[in-house]
Design a protein around this motif. Sequence first.
Motif, PDB file in Angstrom:
ATOM      1  N   UNK A 203       0.828  -1.206   0.000  1.00 19.13           N
ATOM      2  CA  UNK A 203       0.000   0.000   0.000  1.00 19.13           C
ATOM      3  C   UNK A 203       0.862   1.256   0.000  1.00 19.13           C
ATOM      4  N   UNK A 204       1.881   1.276   0.837  1.00 17.60           N
ATOM      5  CA  UNK A 204       2.776   2.428   0.924  1.00 17.60           C
ATOM      6  C   UNK A 204       4.226   1.959   0.892  1.00 17.60           C
ATOM      7  N   UNK A 205       5.012   2.609   0.082  1.00 17.75           N
ATOM      8  CA  UNK A 205       6.433   2.265   0.021  1.00 17.75           C
ATOM      9  C   UNK A 205       7.104   2.545   1.358  1.00 17.75           C
ATOM     10  N   UNK A 206       7.879   1.581   1.836  1.00 20.96           N
ATOM     11  CA  UNK A 206       8.592   1.738   3.093  1.00 20.96           C
ATOM     12  C   UNK A 206       7.778   1.400   4.320  1.00 20.96           C
ATOM     13  N   UNK A 207       6.514   1.017   4.156  1.00 15.00           N
ATOM     14  CA  UNK A 207       5.652   0.695   5.291  1.00 15.00           C
ATOM     15  C   UNK A 207       5.142  -0.732   5.145  1.00 15.00           C
ATOM     16  N   UNK A 208       5.387  -1.553   6.169  1.00 14.15           N
ATOM     17  CA  UNK A 208       4.911  -2.932   6.207  1.00 14.15           C
ATOM     18  C   UNK A 208       3.994  -3.098   7.419  1.00 14.15           C
ATOM     19  N   UNK A 209       3.223  -4.177   7.401  1.00 10.82           N
ATOM     20  CA  UNK A 209       2.264  -4.368   8.482  1.00 10.82           C
ATOM     21  C   UNK A 209       1.936  -5.843   8.669  1.00 10.82           C
ATOM     22  N   UNK A 210       1.704  -6.222   9.917  1.00 13.72           N
ATOM     23  CA  UNK A 210       1.157  -7.526  10.263  1.00 13.72           C
ATOM     24  C   UNK A 210      -0.159  -7.267  10.985  1.00 13.72           C
ATOM     25  N   UNK A 211      -1.178  -8.061  10.672  1.00 12.61           N
ATOM     26  CA  UNK A 211      -2.502  -7.841  11.259  1.00 12.61           C
ATOM     27  C   UNK A 211      -3.116  -9.157  11.691  1.00 12.61           C
ATOM     28  N   UNK A 212      -3.882  -9.094  12.777  1.00  6.87           N
ATOM     29  CA  UNK A 212      -4.550 -10.275  13.324  1.00  6.87           C
ATOM     30  C   UNK A 212      -6.008  -9.932  13.605  1.00  6.87           C
ATOM     31  N   UNK A 213      -6.896 -10.935  13.598  1.00  7.73           N
ATOM     32  CA  UNK A 213      -8.315 -10.661  13.840  1.00  7.73           C
ATOM     33  C   UNK A 213      -8.637 -10.470  15.312  1.00  7.73           C
ATOM     34  N   UNK A 214      -9.691  -9.717  15.565  1.00  5.87           N
ATOM     35  CA  UNK A 214     -10.252  -9.541  16.914  1.00  5.87           C
ATOM     36  C   UNK A 214     -11.644 -10.154  16.908  1.00  5.87           C
ATOM     37  N   UNK A 215     -11.850 -11.139  17.755  1.00  2.00           N
ATOM     38  CA  UNK A 215     -13.141 -11.817  17.826  1.00  2.00           C
ATOM     39  C   UNK A 215     -13.930 -11.320  19.030  1.00  2.00           C
ATOM     40  N   UNK A 216     -15.225 -11.582  19.004  1.00  2.20           N
ATOM     41  CA  UNK A 216     -16.081 -11.259  20.147  1.00  2.20           C
ATOM     42  C   UNK A 216     -16.798 -12.538  20.576  1.00  2.20           C
TER      43      UNK A 216
END
Length: 268
Positions: A203-216
């Motif tokens: 999405x953006x050069x130089x920016x990385x991300x890890x994401x996890x779900x939030x359950x209810x």
Amino acid sequence: MATATAAARPRTGPPDPAPSPDLAGPLSATAGRGVLEGAFALLDALHHREDAGVTTLASACGLPKTTAYRLLDQLVELGAVERSAGRYRIGPGMFRLGQGWQPYPGLREAAQRPLRRLAAATGTTATLAVLYEGQTLILDRTGTDLSRPVPDDRRIWPWYTATGKVLAAWAGPGPQIGPLPRSWPDEAVRIRESGVAYDREEVLEGVCCAAVPVFAAGRVPVAALGVLTGPDQRLERLAETARRAASAITTALRRQHRPAPAALGRHR
């Protein structure tokens, strides 16, 4: 990358042609609906133009100039719009209302402390996000002095951020995100199996991300947590820390919505 599932969106086009009601007099149910449609159309036009005059706004919404002026005047009084030198922009009232929106009851409150702890523990920018109408919406974001800054503070991003991909993977075959790459079905399976999605400068050069779900309460996530960093960081390690934060949010949500115990001392 994350940047991040909730109220009907303002109408984006001009309202259906109809006689403009006299805003100074009593309104029928039909006229009242027309007034609301006109007001939301003006707010949406301001959202896209940020700063504009009444002539431009009236033309964009298909409203008579006098009607647009009266509606804007009322929106200014309510704090939904600000006026300066004959030009208009979104007001602080809309910001306050927008901050109250959340896709699941108590989500913002439950996530507040874990989100800040996540940012402190990882030295990153941490985000809480949802997927809505094919876009990633950032509900909350926090960082530390050591975190890599994000180039801008937008709250709306494409669906293929890390947080967006997490939520799209659980959304089923019709998440309304438009054409999907051929590789997406296999990637969605991997995300569900591993419980994590990555964005490596997609999405953006130089920016990385890890994401996890939030359950209810159910098996479909209500939000996603993401940690943003540079390409030199190990995303897998950040994901493990994010999992613990997401688990803390889930625990808080379930505690909030746990049925109250039966009252003591009931009649036998």
